[in-house]
Design an enzyme around this catalytic site. Structure first.
Site, PDB file in Angstrom:
ATOM      1  N   TYR A   1       2.172   5.105  15.414  1.00 11.86           N
ATOM      2  CA  TYR A   1       1.121   4.383  14.820  1.00 11.86           C
ATOM      3  C   TYR A   1      -0.048   5.712  15.161  1.00 11.86           C
ATOM      4  O   TYR A   1      -0.987   5.856  14.978  1.00 11.86           O
ATOM      5  CB  TYR A   1       0.661   2.851  16.058  1.00 11.86           C
ATOM      6  CG  TYR A   1      -0.406   2.854  15.658  1.00 11.86           C
ATOM      7  CD1 TYR A   1      -0.561   1.504  14.838  1.00 11.86           C
ATOM      8  CD2 TYR A   1      -1.683   2.913  16.451  1.00 11.86           C
ATOM      9  CE1 TYR A   1      -1.807   0.735  14.523  1.00 11.86           C
ATOM     10  CE2 TYR A   1      -3.086   1.649  16.743  1.00 11.86           C
ATOM     11  CZ  TYR A   1      -2.538   0.840  15.053  1.00 11.86           C
ATOM     12  OH  TYR A   1      -3.873   0.328  14.811  1.00 11.86           O
TER      13      TYR A   1
ATOM     14  N   VAL B   1       1.006  -1.453  -0.215  1.00 12.92           N
ATOM     15  CA  VAL B   1      -0.114  -0.234  -0.103  1.00 12.92           C
ATOM     16  C   VAL B   1       0.909   1.280  -0.140  1.00 12.92           C
ATOM     17  O   VAL B   1       0.672   2.586  -0.267  1.00 12.92           O
ATOM     18  CB  VAL B   1      -0.846  -0.471   1.141  1.00 12.92           C
ATOM     19  CG1 VAL B   1      -2.063  -1.228   0.917  1.00 12.92           C
ATOM     20  CG2 VAL B   1      -0.585  -0.466   2.043  1.00 12.92           C
TER      21      VAL B   1
ATOM     22  N   LYS C   1      -1.971   7.769  12.067  1.00 12.02           N
ATOM     23  CA  LYS C   1      -3.855   7.268  13.047  1.00 12.02           C
ATOM     24  C   LYS C   1      -4.785   8.188  12.786  1.00 12.02           C
ATOM     25  O   LYS C   1      -6.126   8.554  12.334  1.00 12.02           O
ATOM     26  CB  LYS C   1      -4.185   6.079  13.856  1.00 12.02           C
ATOM     27  CG  LYS C   1      -3.623   4.649  14.100  1.00 12.02           C
ATOM     28  CD  LYS C   1      -4.250   4.400  12.280  1.00 12.02           C
ATOM     29  CE  LYS C   1      -4.549   2.545  12.608  1.00 12.02           C
ATOM     30  NZ  LYS C   1      -4.466   1.612  10.718  1.00 12.02           N
TER      31      LYS C   1
END
Ligand SMILES: NC(=O)c1ccc[n+]([C@@H]2O[C@H](COP(=O)([O-])OP(=O)(O)OC[C@H]3O[C@@H](n4cnc5c(N)ncnc54)[C@H](O)[C@@H]3O)[C@@H](O)[C@H]2O)c1
Length: 255
Positions: A155, A62, A159
């Site tokens: 992380y 991705v 997010k």
């Protein structure tokens, strides 16, 4: 609504695999985007077919623009433009605090969890052209988009950035009929939480923090994704839907 072309990234494992099977059960054609494990991707495809849908497997990284482009092109050649994108590909936090975090680690996580979301969203949209039509993008984010944890700066930042990417996309694409939403899971039993599946004491210790008293199942997240992609959710866009058994409400515990 069935017979749509649905792209699911990270579909060879965990939440992505559950989403693939759930869209298959809804009668959709599901493109299983997988990273490296072809056998796992074929197992996901078999689950889609077993549930009543059609499936194809496509390798995609991705964070790599050319790889994402080639994967969508393969889907479009076989089935036409996708109507639904579920982006579940992602890496987890490692527990390394910022003062000890290598730049490479930071970049790898941001590239996968945030830049990957940008690249698959953009390719999904350009594949559809500029005409209006019902479509849905669902990003699997996390409660850590707003509830931070020490050792999770990469992380949480990825997010958190995903939140504003989803909101911006929702505003940009609303007039064309594409709804864009984020699902924010809490603790879900997948390979990302491998220790909780094998170490029952560890799992129970974590589950004590969850008001509903248990971790979630990937199928429960998949049910929400199917709903958000359906006509029943036709007025929902730019939303962040928490699915965590109440876990994120416990932030002020001990205050
Ligand atoms: N399990 C949880 O408790 C939980 C909680 C909140 C959010 N999430 C989010 O849910 C999503 C799915 O996680 P999961 O729990 O199913 O974990 P998982 O490890 O089972 O699945 C992650 C998937 O992402 C794929 N992936 C990793 N790097 C990739 C890359 N560079 N290109 C393409 N694919 C790549 C992996 O191959 C795997 O299929 C992730 O975005 C994760 O952050 C999970």
């Amino acid at each position: 609504m069935s017979g749509r072309t649905v792209v699911v990234t990270g579909a060879e494992s965990g939440i992505g695999a559950a989403c693939a099977a759930a869209f298959g059960a809804a009668g959709d054609r599901v493109a299983i985007f997988y990273h490296a494990d072809r056998d796992a991707a074929e197992a996901s495809a078999a689950a889609v077919r077993g549930a009543g849908g059609e499936a194809m497997t496509v390798q995609a990284q991705v964070e790599d623009e050319a790889s994402v482009d080639a994967a969508f092109a393969a889907v479009e050649q076989a089935w036409g433009a996708a109507a639904v994108l579920v982006n579940s590909a992602g890496l987890n936090m490692t527990g390394v605090t910022v003062r000890d975090m290598a730049l490479d680690q930071w970049r790898r996580l941001i590239d996968t969890d945030l830049t990957g979301a940008f690249l698959v969203s953009r390719r999904f949209l350009t594949g559809r052209g500029t005409a209006a039509g019902d479509a849905a993008i669902i990003h699997i984010s996390s409660i850590h988009a707003y509830a931070v944890r020490a050792g999770g700066a990469d992380y949480c930042a990825a997010k958190g950035g995903l939140t504003t990417l989803v909101e911006t996309l929702a505003v940009e694409e609303a007039a064309r009929g594409t709804r864009v939403n984020a699902i924010e899971p809490g603790m879900i039993l997948t390979p990302m939480n491998a220790r909780a599946q094998t170490d029952i004491d560890y799992r129970h210790a974590l589950e004590r923090n969850i008001p509903m008293g248990r971790a979630g199942k990937p199928e429960e997240v998949a049910d929400l994704a199917v709903f958000l992609a359906s006509d029943r959710a036709r007025y929902i866009t730019g939303a962040r839907i928490v699915i965590d058994g109440g876990l994120s409400l416990m932030q002020a515990l001990g205050a």
